[in-house]
Write an enzyme that holds these catalytic residues in place. Structure first.
Site, PDB file in Angstrom:
ATOM      1  N   GLN A   1       0.719  -1.426   0.386  1.00  0.00           N
ATOM      2  CA  GLN A   1      -0.234   0.009  -0.112  1.00  0.00           C
ATOM      3  C   GLN A   1       0.556   1.159  -0.240  1.00  0.00           C
ATOM      4  O   GLN A   1       1.299   1.642   1.185  1.00  0.00           O
ATOM      5  CB  GLN A   1      -0.938   0.071   1.315  1.00  0.00           C
TER       6      GLN A   1
ATOM      7  N   HIS B   1       3.479  -6.500   2.267  1.00  0.00           N
ATOM      8  CA  HIS B   1       2.579  -7.394   2.759  1.00  0.00           C
ATOM      9  C   HIS B   1       2.745  -9.250   2.208  1.00  0.00           C
ATOM     10  O   HIS B   1       2.545  -9.420   1.076  1.00  0.00           O
ATOM     11  CB  HIS B   1       0.961  -7.881   3.048  1.00  0.00           C
TER      12      HIS B   1
END
Length: 165
Positions: free
Chosen positions: A92, A107
């Site tokens: 992100q 992630h």
């Protein structure tokens, strides 16, 4: 014999947060792996750059290469240990993209058939429940996080590259 370069290292920075080494499972001169305070699936971990760059475009070519080389390495271990059929790998990049810690991190989320009603629900779950200040999910204990990190260190193997860590 002099101490190893990591002997004096007691913690790493993740944006404004201090991450104890006990909660890390991978360390290279440019990247480190840490277990997640509030994972959305068992085995959901993070890979972060050693330098606290806020945006992906701030990374050097060597940092980009190492981040993704370590993502491959960690992906194999996570798949093996957690029995994942697939993985979601996600960065992100910026607040508007859902980044809650201003430090580049990737992630690695183990996935299995039917783990979310709609496959893309993983992104909504990530955005709404991964936030460090979110009260909907109880943070894991430091002991639980240290235990997972130790298990992953054994699964992945070599702790560092014996270079300037």
């Amino acid at each position: 014999m002099p101490p190893s370069p990591t002997a004096a290292l007691r913690a790493l920075w993740f944006g404004p947060h201090t991450i104890p080494l006990s909660q890390t499972f991978l360390l290279t001169p440019l990247t480190y792996g840490l277990v997640n305070l509030k994972p959305i699936r068992p085995g959901h971990v993070l890979l972060a750059t050693r330098l606290p760059h806020p945006r992906f475009s701030d990374l050097s070519p060597d940092e980009v290469a190492d981040l993704f080389l370590q993502a491959q390495r960690v992906s194999r271990a996570i798949t093996r240990h957690f029995g994942a059929q697939s993985l979601t790998l996600c960065i992100q990049d910026g607040k508007e993209a859902g980044q809650t810690v201003p430090h580049v991190h990737l992630h690695v989320i183990p996935r299995n058939e039917g783990d979310f009603p709609d496959n893309d629900d993983v992104y909504e779950k990530l955005e709404h429940t991964h936030r460090i200040d979110n009260e909907e999910r109880t943070p894991r204990t430091p002991q639980d996080m240290a235990g997972e990190a130790e298990m992953l260190r054994k699964e992945i193997g070599e702790w560092n590259t014996d270079t300037d860590c």
